[in-house]
Design a protein around this motif. Structure first.
Motif, short mmCIF file in Angstrom:
data_model
loop_
_atom_site.label_atom_id
_atom_site.label_comp_id
_atom_site.label_asym_id
_atom_site.label_seq_id
_atom_site.Cartn_x
_atom_site.Cartn_y
_atom_site.Cartn_z
N ALA A 154 0.83 -1.21 0.00
CA ALA A 154 0.00 0.00 0.00
C ALA A 154 0.86 1.25 0.00
O ALA A 154 0.57 2.24 -0.71
N GLU A 155 1.95 1.25 0.77
CA GLU A 155 2.83 2.42 0.83
C GLU A 155 3.53 2.66 -0.50
O GLU A 155 3.65 3.80 -0.96
N VAL A 156 3.99 1.57 -1.12
CA VAL A 156 4.67 1.71 -2.41
C VAL A 156 3.70 2.26 -3.46
O VAL A 156 4.06 3.13 -4.26
N ARG A 157 2.47 1.77 -3.47
CA ARG A 157 1.48 2.27 -4.42
C ARG A 157 1.26 3.78 -4.25
O ARG A 157 1.20 4.53 -5.23
N ASP A 158 1.15 4.21 -3.00
CA ASP A 158 0.94 5.63 -2.73
C ASP A 158 2.13 6.46 -3.22
O ASP A 158 1.96 7.55 -3.79
N VAL A 159 3.34 5.95 -2.99
CA VAL A 159 4.54 6.67 -3.42
C VAL A 159 4.58 6.79 -4.94
O VAL A 159 4.86 7.86 -5.49
N VAL A 160 4.28 5.69 -5.63
CA VAL A 160 4.31 5.71 -7.09
C VAL A 160 3.27 6.69 -7.64
O VAL A 160 3.55 7.47 -8.56
N LEU A 161 2.07 6.67 -7.07
CA LEU A 161 1.03 7.59 -7.53
C LEU A 161 1.44 9.05 -7.32
O LEU A 161 1.12 9.92 -8.14
N ILE B 123 9.95 8.04 -20.29
CA ILE B 123 11.16 7.22 -20.35
C ILE B 123 11.24 6.34 -19.11
O ILE B 123 11.09 6.81 -17.98
N PHE B 124 11.45 5.05 -19.33
CA PHE B 124 11.47 4.09 -18.24
C PHE B 124 12.48 4.48 -17.15
O PHE B 124 12.18 4.44 -15.96
N SER B 125 13.69 4.80 -17.56
CA SER B 125 14.74 5.08 -16.58
C SER B 125 14.40 6.27 -15.70
O SER B 125 14.72 6.29 -14.51
N ALA B 126 13.72 7.26 -16.27
CA ALA B 126 13.33 8.43 -15.48
C ALA B 126 12.28 8.06 -14.44
O ALA B 126 12.33 8.51 -13.28
N ALA B 127 11.32 7.22 -14.84
CA ALA B 127 10.28 6.77 -13.90
C ALA B 127 10.90 5.91 -12.80
O ALA B 127 10.56 6.05 -11.61
N GLN B 128 11.79 5.01 -13.18
CA GLN B 128 12.44 4.15 -12.18
C GLN B 128 13.27 4.97 -11.20
O GLN B 128 13.27 4.71 -9.99
N ASP B 129 13.98 5.96 -11.71
CA ASP B 129 14.80 6.81 -10.85
C ASP B 129 13.94 7.56 -9.83
O ASP B 129 14.30 7.65 -8.64
N ALA B 130 12.80 8.07 -10.27
CA ALA B 130 11.92 8.81 -9.36
C ALA B 130 11.40 7.92 -8.24
O ALA B 130 11.34 8.32 -7.07
N VAL B 131 11.04 6.67 -8.58
CA VAL B 131 10.50 5.75 -7.57
C VAL B 131 11.59 5.33 -6.59
O VAL B 131 11.38 5.29 -5.37
N VAL B 132 12.78 5.00 -7.10
CA VAL B 132 13.87 4.57 -6.22
C VAL B 132 14.24 5.69 -5.24
O VAL B 132 14.45 5.45 -4.04
N ARG B 133 14.33 6.91 -5.72
CA ARG B 133 14.67 8.04 -4.84
C ARG B 133 13.61 8.22 -3.75
O ARG B 133 13.93 8.52 -2.59
N ALA B 134 12.33 8.04 -4.13
CA ALA B 134 11.26 8.24 -3.16
C ALA B 134 11.20 7.12 -2.12
O ALA B 134 10.77 7.36 -0.98
N LEU B 135 11.63 5.92 -2.48
CA LEU B 135 11.57 4.79 -1.55
C LEU B 135 12.82 4.65 -0.69
O LEU B 135 12.80 3.96 0.34
N THR B 136 13.90 5.28 -1.09
CA THR B 136 15.16 5.16 -0.35
C THR B 136 14.98 5.65 1.10
O THR B 136 14.40 6.71 1.34
#
Length: 255
Positions: A188-195, A233-246
Motif C-alpha cells: 500500500a505504501e509503495v502504491r501511494d509513493v508511485v502515484l 522514459i522508463f529510466s526516469a520513472a524508475q529513478d523517481a521511484v527509487v529516490r522516493a523509496l530510499t
C-alpha cells in the motif's frame, strides 16, 4: 528488279512495323487490364507499398511482348537475348545480394503480415512500435524516441516477439523487504509513493503492482510493476521511484 526489290523491302518493313505496333497495343491492353485487377486485389489486402507488385508485372508484360517480336522484327533470336540477360542477372545478383535478400524478405513479411505499422514488437534487442515496413527495412521507434532501422533480412531470420499492451509500458523496480515486515502495508505504501511521484505519467488502464517472488537471506524479494504512458522514459520513472523509496525502514540493505 531493283524497284521491285525496293518494293519488297518496303513491304517487309511495313509488315514489321505493323507487327511491332500490334505487339505494343496488345501489351498496353493487357497491362491496363491486369494492373486494374491487381490494384483492386492489392488495395483489399492493405499491403504497404504494393505498387512494386504492379511494377514487376508491367516489366514482365513488356518483356514478353519484346520477346514475341524480337526475331520477326529485329532479326535476333530470343535464346541469345535470354542467355545474355541471364549472365547480366547473375552478375547483378552477386553484387546486390544484401539488397535482394532484403527485398525478398520484405515481400515475405508483407504477404504474411507478420509485422505491420502500429505493432509493438521486440526484435534484435529493440523494443518499440513499428512505424514503417518498406521493401528493404522495417523502422521501429522505441519509447525513448530512438528510431531503429532493421533490415528485413535480419527481421526474417531473428526471433520476433509481439508485445502486449500490458508489457509495452511496464517498467520494474526491484526491492527486498526486511523479514517480519507487513507485506500488505509495504504494498500500500509503495502504491501511494508511485502515484505521488509519477502523477500524470501513469497509464490509467493498469494498476501499479507490487509482487513478491522469493525469500532471500535479506528478506522477501519482489518488484514494483509500473505502467507509464507513451513518451515517458522508463529510466526516469524508475529513478523517481527509487529516490522516493530510499530510506524506508522496511527496505533491506540488499536493494
Amino acid at each position: 528488279m531493283d524497284i521491285f526489290g525496293l518494293q519488297v523491302s518496303v513491304g517487309a518493313l511495313v509488315g514489321k512495323a505493323v507487327m511491332l505496333a500490334v505487339a505494343v497495343v496488345a501489351a498496353l491492353v493487357v497491362q491496363r487490364v491486369v494492373v486494374r485487377l491487381m490494384r483492386r486485389a492489392l488495395d483489399a489486402s492493405s499491403l504497404p507499398s504494393a505498387s512494386i507488385f504492379i511494377n514487376i508485372v508491367r516489366v514482365l508484360i513488356w518483356a514478353l511482348a519484346l520477346l514475341s517480336v524480337v526475331e520477326p522484327v529485329f532479326g535476333f533470336k530470343p535464346d541469345a537475348i535470354i542467355t545474355g540477360l541471364g549472365v547480366v542477372s547473375l552478375a547483378v545478383s552477386l553484387g546486390m545480394q544484401d539488397t535482394i535478400s532484403n527485398l525478398v524478405s520484405g515481400i515475405s513479411i508483407m504477404l504474411s503480415k507478420a509485422v505491420q505499422p502500429g505493432d509493438q514488437v521486440t526484435v534484435a534487442g529493440v523494443t518499440g512500435e513499428v512505424t514503417d515496413v518498406s521493401w528493404r527495412s522495417t523502422t521501429v521507434r522505441t519509447r525513448g524516441g530512438a528510431v531503429q532501422v532493421i533490415p528485413n533480412s535480419v527481421l526474417s531470420s531473428t526471433a520476433l516477439t509481439h508485445v502486449t499492451d500490458w508489457t509495452v509500458g511496464c517498467c520494474t523496480v526491484p526491492l527486498v523487504v526486511v523479514p517480519g515486515a507487513d507485506l500488505d502495508a509495504v504494498e500500500a505504501e509503495v502504491r501511494d509513493v508511485v502515484l505521488r511521484v509519477l502523477e500524470g505519467q501513469l497509464d490509467p488502464a493498469f494498476e501499479t503492482g507490487v509482487i513478491f517472488t522469493a525469500f532471500t537471506a535479506y528478506g522477501a524479494q519482489g518488484e514494483v510493476q509500473i505502467h507509464v504512458l507513451p513518451g515517458v522514459i522508463f529510466s526516469a520513472a524508475q529513478d523517481a521511484v527509487v529516490r522516493a523509496l530510499t530510506g524506508r525502514d522496511w527496505l533491506a540493505n540488499a536493494l
